[in-house]
Design a protein around this motif. Structure first.
Motif, short mmCIF file in Angstrom:
data_model
loop_
_atom_site.label_atom_id
_atom_site.label_comp_id
_atom_site.label_asym_id
_atom_site.label_seq_id
_atom_site.Cartn_x
_atom_site.Cartn_y
_atom_site.Cartn_z
N TYR A 134 29.34 39.90 45.26
CA TYR A 134 29.65 40.18 43.85
C TYR A 134 30.96 39.54 43.40
CZ TYR A 134 26.05 43.71 44.48
OH TYR A 134 24.87 44.35 44.76
N GLY A 135 31.69 38.95 44.33
CA GLY A 135 32.98 38.37 43.98
C GLY A 135 32.90 37.20 43.02
N GLN A 136 31.71 36.58 42.92
CA GLN A 136 31.55 35.47 41.99
C GLN A 136 31.71 35.91 40.54
OE1 GLN A 136 27.61 33.86 42.27
NE2 GLN A 136 26.62 35.87 42.32
N ILE A 137 31.46 37.21 40.27
CA ILE A 137 31.67 37.73 38.91
C ILE A 137 33.15 37.64 38.56
CG2 ILE A 137 31.49 39.77 37.43
CD1 ILE A 137 29.14 40.68 39.15
N GLY A 138 33.99 38.11 39.49
CA GLY A 138 35.43 38.07 39.25
C GLY A 138 35.97 36.66 39.22
N SER A 139 35.48 35.78 40.12
CA SER A 139 35.98 34.41 40.15
C SER A 139 35.59 33.66 38.88
CB SER A 139 35.46 33.68 41.38
OG SER A 139 34.04 33.61 41.38
N ASN A 140 34.37 33.90 38.38
CA ASN A 140 33.96 33.25 37.13
C ASN A 140 34.76 33.78 35.95
OD1 ASN A 140 31.95 31.43 35.74
ND2 ASN A 140 31.55 33.35 34.65
N TYR A 141 35.12 35.07 36.01
CA TYR A 141 35.95 35.64 34.95
C TYR A 141 37.33 34.97 34.93
CZ TYR A 141 38.79 38.95 32.34
OH TYR A 141 39.65 39.52 31.43
N LEU A 142 37.91 34.75 36.10
CA LEU A 142 39.20 34.07 36.16
C LEU A 142 39.10 32.64 35.65
CD1 LEU A 142 40.63 35.31 39.58
CD2 LEU A 142 41.32 36.01 37.29
N LYS A 143 37.98 31.97 35.95
CA LYS A 143 37.77 30.63 35.42
C LYS A 143 37.73 30.65 33.89
CE LYS A 143 35.10 28.95 39.39
NZ LYS A 143 33.75 28.50 39.83
N SER A 144 37.08 31.69 33.33
CA SER A 144 37.00 31.82 31.88
C SER A 144 38.38 32.05 31.28
CB SER A 144 36.07 32.97 31.50
OG SER A 144 34.75 32.74 31.96
#
Length: 278
Positions: A205-215
């Protein structure tokens, strides 16, 4: 009628570029501010809503993620037959990191925007030339040029300046919508920051957080791309022939301003593409 048209054209030409100049000048000041500096009242409200309504939900998600992570550690090595006690310490360390990230969500978010703000302010200082379109050079010879025109040519120029005035107002509104719309989007994204960041420690599920940081990085550095657009605009408007050709001066300004608006619209998608944000 001829004198009335000349007076009308002169009066309209004096303040023709005031609105667009004001909006372009506001770009540098607005995009160089962090969300807290742009509107402290709105930012305080967003932070309060996030801490009272979003963080409890993020806490439940974090609990689920940590329990899921613990289960995965336990069954990873043949259902504890080959269990390594170091995995427990690893899980404790992950728990500490997850809680730290959740409790310092706004510090992390503001750190990203502070980093981008440094680049934006540096780019503002590197812009050479004035970003304002000045009609002073044209006004010095405008009345003499108008006196040589016929009635129908004056009428056409009067209608042209009226149309251009409306176009410049519309372009100024577009610039306002782009700049303030970006800040509203930032406030909306920041308001739910605890939820995606609560998933950071999990592999699945960490990809949710990493994509949020990218945004977040995309939104923050969109301001830098906006400043690059303003720098290009500042270089282009210096080449408009204000004194020699009235029509070229008017339509040249409109053309470059339309180009600026188009470039500003593209900064959002370009920034997300650069940071691979979805």
């Amino acid at each position: 009628m001829r004198e009335g048209l000349i007076d009308g054209i002169m009066a309209r030409f004096v303040g023709l570029y005031d609105t667009i100049n004001a909006e372009v000048n506001n770009i540098a000041g607005n995009v160089g501010q962090t969300p807290g500096e742009f509107n402290p009242g709105v930012f305080a409200m967003i932070r309060t809503l996030s801490e009272t309504a979003v963080i409890p939900i993020a806490g439940m998600i974090l609990t689920f993620v940590l329990c899921y992570e613990l289960i995965q550690l336990i069954i990873e090595k043949n259902n504890m037959v080959e269990f390594d006690t170091f995995n427990i310490y690893k899980w404790i360390f992950k728990t500490f990191c997850a809680v730290f990230i959740l409790t310092h969500t706004f510090d992390i978010v503001m750190g990203i925007f502070a980093l981008a703000q440094g680049a934006i302010n540096a780019s503002a200082g590197a812009i050479t030339g004035s970003i304002e379109v000045s009609a002073d050079a044209a006004l010095a010879t405008l009345e003499a040029q108008l006196q040589t025109m016929g009635v129908w040519e004056l009428l056409g120029l009067w209608l042209e300046t009226w149309l251009i005035n409306i176009c410049l107002w519309a372009l100024a509104i577009c610039i306002f919508v782009i700049i303030y719309g970006r800040m509203i989007e930032i406030y909306l994204v920041v308001s739910v920051a605890p939820i995606p960041l609560s998933t950071m420690v999990n592999r699945e599920y960490g990809q949710i957080g990493s994509n949020y940081l990218k945004s977040l990085f995309a939104l923050a550095f969109q301001g830098f791309l906006i400043m690059v657009c303003v720098a290009i605009y500042a270089a282009l408007v210096q080449n408009i022939p204000m004194a020699n050709n009235i029509h070229a001066a008017i339509w040249g300004t409109v053309g470059y301003t339309v180009l600026l608006c188009f470039a500003l619209f593209k900064t959002a998608s370009l920034s997300k593409s650069l940071f691979s944000a979805h």
